[in-house]
Design a protein around this motif. Structure first.
Motif, PDB file in Angstrom:
ATOM      1  N   TRP A  45      20.148  -4.758  30.810  1.00  0.00           N
ATOM      2  CA  TRP A  45      18.737  -4.594  30.469  1.00  0.00           C
ATOM      3  C   TRP A  45      18.623  -3.893  29.120  1.00  0.00           C
ATOM      4  N   GLU A  46      17.949  -4.541  28.197  1.00  0.00           N
ATOM      5  CA  GLU A  46      17.715  -3.952  26.880  1.00  0.00           C
ATOM      6  C   GLU A  46      16.331  -3.332  26.898  1.00  0.00           C
ATOM      7  N   PRO A  47      16.238  -2.020  26.710  1.00  0.00           N
ATOM      8  CA  PRO A  47      14.921  -1.377  26.754  1.00  0.00           C
ATOM      9  C   PRO A  47      14.054  -1.765  25.553  1.00  0.00           C
ATOM     10  N   GLU A  48      12.763  -1.560  25.720  1.00  0.00           N
ATOM     11  CA  GLU A  48      11.834  -1.810  24.628  1.00  0.00           C
ATOM     12  C   GLU A  48      12.205  -0.928  23.444  1.00  0.00           C
ATOM     13  N   ARG A  49      12.109  -1.499  22.236  1.00  0.00           N
ATOM     14  CA  ARG A  49      12.442  -0.752  21.028  1.00  0.00           C
ATOM     15  C   ARG A  49      11.545  -1.245  19.898  1.00  0.00           C
ATOM     16  N   PRO A  50      11.318  -0.415  18.915  1.00  0.00           N
ATOM     17  CA  PRO A  50      10.509  -0.861  17.780  1.00  0.00           C
ATOM     18  C   PRO A  50      11.214  -2.010  17.055  1.00  0.00           C
ATOM     19  N   LYS A  51      10.459  -3.042  16.702  1.00  0.00           N
ATOM     20  CA  LYS A  51      11.072  -4.146  15.976  1.00  0.00           C
ATOM     21  C   LYS A  51      10.404  -4.406  14.634  1.00  0.00           C
ATOM     22  N   GLY A  52       9.331  -3.715  14.331  1.00  0.00           N
ATOM     23  CA  GLY A  52       8.671  -3.922  13.054  1.00  0.00           C
ATOM     24  C   GLY A  52       7.391  -3.115  12.988  1.00  0.00           C
ATOM     25  N   ALA A  53       6.701  -3.267  11.895  1.00  0.00           N
ATOM     26  CA  ALA A  53       5.432  -2.574  11.693  1.00  0.00           C
ATOM     27  C   ALA A  53       4.493  -3.524  10.967  1.00  0.00           C
ATOM     28  N   SER A  54       3.218  -3.228  11.015  1.00  0.00           N
ATOM     29  CA  SER A  54       2.255  -4.058  10.307  1.00  0.00           C
ATOM     30  C   SER A  54       1.240  -3.176   9.601  1.00  0.00           C
ATOM     31  N   VAL A  55       0.611  -3.744   8.602  1.00  0.00           N
ATOM     32  CA  VAL A  55      -0.423  -3.046   7.837  1.00  0.00           C
ATOM     33  C   VAL A  55      -1.728  -3.802   8.040  1.00  0.00           C
ATOM     34  N   ARG A  56      -2.778  -3.079   8.313  1.00  0.00           N
ATOM     35  CA  ARG A  56      -4.107  -3.671   8.425  1.00  0.00           C
ATOM     36  C   ARG A  56      -5.036  -2.888   7.510  1.00  0.00           C
ATOM     37  N   ILE A  57      -5.586  -3.576   6.550  1.00  0.00           N
ATOM     38  CA  ILE A  57      -6.526  -2.972   5.614  1.00  0.00           C
ATOM     39  C   ILE A  57      -7.884  -3.600   5.896  1.00  0.00           C
ATOM     40  N   GLY A  58      -8.924  -2.783   5.872  1.00  0.00           N
ATOM     41  CA  GLY A  58     -10.278  -3.252   6.176  1.00  0.00           C
ATOM     42  C   GLY A  58     -10.818  -4.237   5.148  1.00  0.00           C
ATOM     43  N   GLU A  59     -12.116  -4.383   5.168  1.00  0.00           N
ATOM     44  CA  GLU A  59     -12.791  -5.326   4.277  1.00  0.00           C
ATOM     45  C   GLU A  59     -12.476  -5.023   2.815  1.00  0.00           C
ATOM     46  N   PRO A  60     -12.149  -6.047   2.033  1.00  0.00           N
ATOM     47  CA  PRO A  60     -11.805  -5.838   0.621  1.00  0.00           C
ATOM     48  C   PRO A  60     -12.884  -5.080  -0.156  1.00  0.00           C
ATOM     49  N   GLN A  61     -14.137  -5.409   0.086  1.00  0.00           N
ATOM     50  CA  GLN A  61     -15.198  -4.760  -0.679  1.00  0.00           C
ATOM     51  C   GLN A  61     -15.253  -3.267  -0.381  1.00  0.00           C
ATOM     52  N   LYS A  62     -14.995  -2.883   0.862  1.00  0.00           N
ATOM     53  CA  LYS A  62     -14.977  -1.467   1.226  1.00  0.00           C
ATOM     54  C   LYS A  62     -13.893  -0.733   0.443  1.00  0.00           C
ATOM     55  N   VAL A  63     -12.727  -1.352   0.313  1.00  0.00           N
ATOM     56  CA  VAL A  63     -11.619  -0.753  -0.439  1.00  0.00           C
ATOM     57  C   VAL A  63     -11.995  -0.638  -1.916  1.00  0.00           C
ATOM     58  N   LEU A  64     -12.511  -1.730  -2.477  1.00  0.00           N
ATOM     59  CA  LEU A  64     -12.876  -1.718  -3.895  1.00  0.00           C
ATOM     60  C   LEU A  64     -13.970  -0.688  -4.164  1.00  0.00           C
ATOM     61  N   ASP A  65     -14.940  -0.585  -3.256  1.00  0.00           N
ATOM     62  CA  ASP A  65     -15.997   0.412  -3.404  1.00  0.00           C
ATOM     63  C   ASP A  65     -15.422   1.828  -3.370  1.00  0.00           C
ATOM     64  N   ALA A  66     -14.397   2.041  -2.544  1.00  0.00           N
ATOM     65  CA  ALA A  66     -13.787   3.367  -2.433  1.00  0.00           C
ATOM     66  C   ALA A  66     -13.137   3.803  -3.747  1.00  0.00           C
ATOM     67  N   PHE A  67     -12.694   2.834  -4.542  1.00  0.00           N
ATOM     68  CA  PHE A  67     -12.096   3.163  -5.838  1.00  0.00           C
ATOM     69  C   PHE A  67     -13.170   3.489  -6.877  1.00  0.00           C
ATOM     70  N   GLY A  68     -14.382   3.009  -6.645  1.00  0.00           N
ATOM     71  CA  GLY A  68     -15.515   3.333  -7.517  1.00  0.00           C
ATOM     72  C   GLY A  68     -15.225   3.134  -8.987  1.00  0.00           C
TER      73      GLY A  68
END
Length: 160
Positions: free
Chosen positions: A120-143
């Motif tokens: 039995w192989e126990p559960e283990r981390p196999k990767g990660a992901s990035v989730r960035i919100g709405e593009p306009q929200k990000v661009l607005d944050a840079f002002g």
């Protein structure tokens, strides 16, 4: 020179720009590829230059599948290939679902019998992901940081 970006700011800005530009890029690539495939079928042309202002900046090219035999009669092919030693037996897809772990031992779900041929192989981390919100929200944050040359200038270390 503008302020340098933090790693998070760079990630968010690149993700926002990708979300805005990515679909248009995908569409433009698909259109260029479709046009070349049509031309290839018509006259055999299998590559063309991508030019900007008359200068070559890239290439659109056709890729080819390797020539190979294709099986027309599966039973006859299997018989022949088996005689040549060119077949293999592999577990059916999803075989793992027929088993579970009981106190760290692999057990067949339908019979409850422990199997000694698997661990039995126990559960283990196999990767990660990035989730960035709405593009306009990000661009607005840079002002105002985006006003001096836009996202590209900021990504390259700021504007003069």
């Amino acid at each position: 020179m503008g302020a340098m970006l933090t790693a998070d700011e760079r990630l968010a800005l690149l993700a926002a720009v990708d979300k805005k530009v990515g679909p248009a890029l995908k569409e433009a690539k698909a259109e260029a590829c479709a046009q070349l495939m049509e031309r290839c079928a018509e006259d055999g042309t299998d590559r063309r230059a991508v030019t900007v202002g008359g200068e070559k900046v890239g290439t659109v090219g056709v890729s080819y599948a390797k020539a190979r035999p294709v099986i027309l009669d599966a039973p006859a092919a299997i018989e022949c290939l088996r005689g040549m030693g060119l077949t293999e037996e592999v577990p059916a897809k999803g075989w793992e679902d027929a088993f579970t772990a009981v106190a760290g031992t692999v057990v067949a779900k339908d019979t409850g019998e422990a199997v000694d041929w698997a661990a039995w192989e126990p559960e283990r981390p196999k990767g990660a992901s990035v989730r960035i919100g709405e593009p306009q929200k990000v661009l607005d944050a840079f002002g105002a940081r985006l006003s001096d040359g836009g996202p590209l200038a900021l990504l390259e270390g700021g504007a003069e």
